[in-house]
Design a protein around this motif. Structure first.
Motif, short mmCIF file in Angstrom:
data_model
loop_
_atom_site.label_atom_id
_atom_site.label_comp_id
_atom_site.label_asym_id
_atom_site.label_seq_id
_atom_site.Cartn_x
_atom_site.Cartn_y
_atom_site.Cartn_z
N HIS A 249 4.30 12.51 -19.09
CA HIS A 249 3.95 11.24 -19.60
C HIS A 249 4.84 10.07 -19.09
O HIS A 249 3.99 9.13 -18.67
CB HIS A 249 4.25 11.24 -21.26
N LEU A 250 6.10 10.29 -18.70
CA LEU A 250 6.89 9.18 -18.09
C LEU A 250 6.37 8.81 -16.82
O LEU A 250 6.25 7.74 -16.49
CB LEU A 250 8.22 9.27 -18.21
N SER A 251 6.12 9.96 -16.00
CA SER A 251 5.78 9.87 -14.62
C SER A 251 4.30 9.07 -14.45
O SER A 251 4.08 8.30 -13.59
CB SER A 251 5.71 11.34 -13.96
N LYS A 252 3.38 9.51 -15.36
CA LYS A 252 2.12 8.70 -15.51
C LYS A 252 2.30 7.37 -15.88
O LYS A 252 1.35 6.43 -15.27
CB LYS A 252 1.32 9.55 -16.34
N VAL A 253 3.05 7.13 -16.65
CA VAL A 253 3.29 5.75 -17.18
C VAL A 253 3.80 4.98 -16.13
O VAL A 253 3.26 3.56 -15.74
CB VAL A 253 4.08 5.76 -18.49
N LEU A 254 4.90 5.43 -15.39
CA LEU A 254 5.28 4.62 -14.46
C LEU A 254 4.58 4.42 -13.18
O LEU A 254 4.57 3.55 -12.43
CB LEU A 254 6.54 5.31 -13.86
N ALA A 255 3.92 5.47 -12.88
CA ALA A 255 3.02 5.60 -11.99
C ALA A 255 1.81 4.46 -11.88
O ALA A 255 1.39 3.79 -11.06
CB ALA A 255 2.30 6.74 -11.48
N THR A 256 1.35 4.31 -13.16
CA THR A 256 0.20 3.48 -13.50
C THR A 256 0.77 2.06 -13.59
O THR A 256 0.11 1.01 -12.83
CB THR A 256 -0.31 3.54 -15.07
N VAL A 257 1.91 1.73 -13.91
CA VAL A 257 2.30 0.55 -13.81
C VAL A 257 2.72 0.07 -12.32
O VAL A 257 2.57 -0.99 -11.75
CB VAL A 257 3.76 0.42 -14.50
N ALA A 258 3.36 1.05 -11.68
CA ALA A 258 3.36 0.78 -9.98
C ALA A 258 2.30 0.47 -9.31
O ALA A 258 1.90 -0.36 -8.44
CB ALA A 258 3.94 1.90 -9.22
N VAL A 259 0.99 1.34 -9.52
CA VAL A 259 -0.25 1.13 -9.10
C VAL A 259 -0.89 -0.41 -9.34
O VAL A 259 -1.56 -0.96 -8.52
CB VAL A 259 -1.00 2.17 -9.15
N GLY B 108 0.72 -1.21 -0.03
CA GLY B 108 0.11 0.08 -0.19
C GLY B 108 0.79 1.27 -0.03
O GLY B 108 0.26 2.32 -0.73
N ILE B 109 2.11 1.23 0.48
CA ILE B 109 3.07 2.24 0.53
C ILE B 109 3.23 2.50 -0.95
O ILE B 109 3.64 3.74 -1.20
CB ILE B 109 4.11 2.12 1.45
N THR B 110 3.51 1.70 -1.53
CA THR B 110 3.95 1.79 -3.14
C THR B 110 2.98 2.57 -3.66
O THR B 110 3.20 3.13 -4.78
CB THR B 110 4.10 0.20 -3.60
N ILE B 111 1.81 2.13 -3.29
CA ILE B 111 0.57 2.80 -4.07
C ILE B 111 0.47 4.04 -3.72
O ILE B 111 0.49 4.94 -4.80
CB ILE B 111 -0.79 2.09 -3.76
N ILE B 112 0.87 4.54 -2.61
CA ILE B 112 0.98 6.01 -2.28
C ILE B 112 2.06 6.50 -2.99
O ILE B 112 1.93 7.78 -3.33
CB ILE B 112 1.18 6.20 -0.66
N GLY B 113 3.11 6.20 -3.04
CA GLY B 113 4.41 6.57 -3.72
C GLY B 113 4.03 6.77 -5.29
O GLY B 113 4.53 7.70 -5.78
N ALA B 114 3.41 5.85 -5.74
CA ALA B 114 3.09 6.08 -7.13
C ALA B 114 2.15 7.05 -7.33
O ALA B 114 2.02 7.80 -8.55
CB ALA B 114 2.27 4.77 -7.78
N LEU B 115 1.10 7.56 -6.55
CA LEU B 115 0.33 8.71 -6.77
C LEU B 115 1.02 9.93 -6.33
O LEU B 115 0.69 10.90 -7.17
CB LEU B 115 -0.85 8.70 -5.55
N ILE B 116 1.99 9.86 -5.65
CA ILE B 116 2.95 10.94 -5.43
C ILE B 116 3.49 11.32 -6.84
O ILE B 116 3.96 12.35 -7.42
CB ILE B 116 3.84 10.88 -4.34
N LEU B 117 4.31 10.03 -7.37
CA LEU B 117 5.02 10.20 -8.74
C LEU B 117 4.02 10.46 -9.97
O LEU B 117 4.44 11.44 -10.93
CB LEU B 117 5.38 8.86 -8.81
N ALA B 118 2.73 10.35 -9.85
CA ALA B 118 1.79 10.77 -10.80
C ALA B 118 1.46 12.20 -10.88
O ALA B 118 1.68 12.83 -11.82
CB ALA B 118 0.47 10.16 -10.58
N GLY B 119 1.70 13.01 -9.70
CA GLY B 119 1.71 14.39 -9.57
C GLY B 119 2.98 14.86 -9.48
O GLY B 119 3.08 16.18 -9.58
#
Length: 93
Positions: free
Chosen positions: A59-69, A42-53
């Motif tokens: 584009h790169l951050s949204k793709v990486l965040a989506t894969v991480a989530v 769940g901590i990874t999900i929070i980190g991915a949401l931070i990365l998305a913002g």
């Protein structure tokens, strides 16, 4: 470039340490420990949401965040399913 090499070194060392720690766990404790540690994703999900913002390449951050989530969500759900199945084994019939 120096930061990239440093981060890759830390990542490789974490892989070796994680492998050594997991191989030392007895098989009877492996499932409960792993199912509990999977919930920590769940901590990874929070980190991915931070990365998305994050500011930077959107584009790169949204793709990486989506894969991480996606991967973290699979890990969290799998951890809870394994824990639920394991706890059902201890219920009286």
């Amino acid at each position: 470039m120096d930061v990239l090499i440093f981060l890759l070194t830390v990542f490789v060392l974490a892989i070796f340490v994680g492998f050594e720690v997991i191989t030392k766990v007895p098989p009877t404790l492996h499932t409960p420990l792993m199912s509990g540690s999977n919930a920590i994703s769940g901590i990874t999900i929070i980190g991915a949401l931070i990365l998305a913002g994050a500011i930077g390449n959107p584009h790169l951050s949204k793709v990486l965040a989506t894969v991480a989530v996606v991967f973290a969500s699979i890990n969290v759900v799998g951890g809870f399913l394994v824990t639920h199945r394991m706890l059902k084994m201890f219920k009286k019939r």
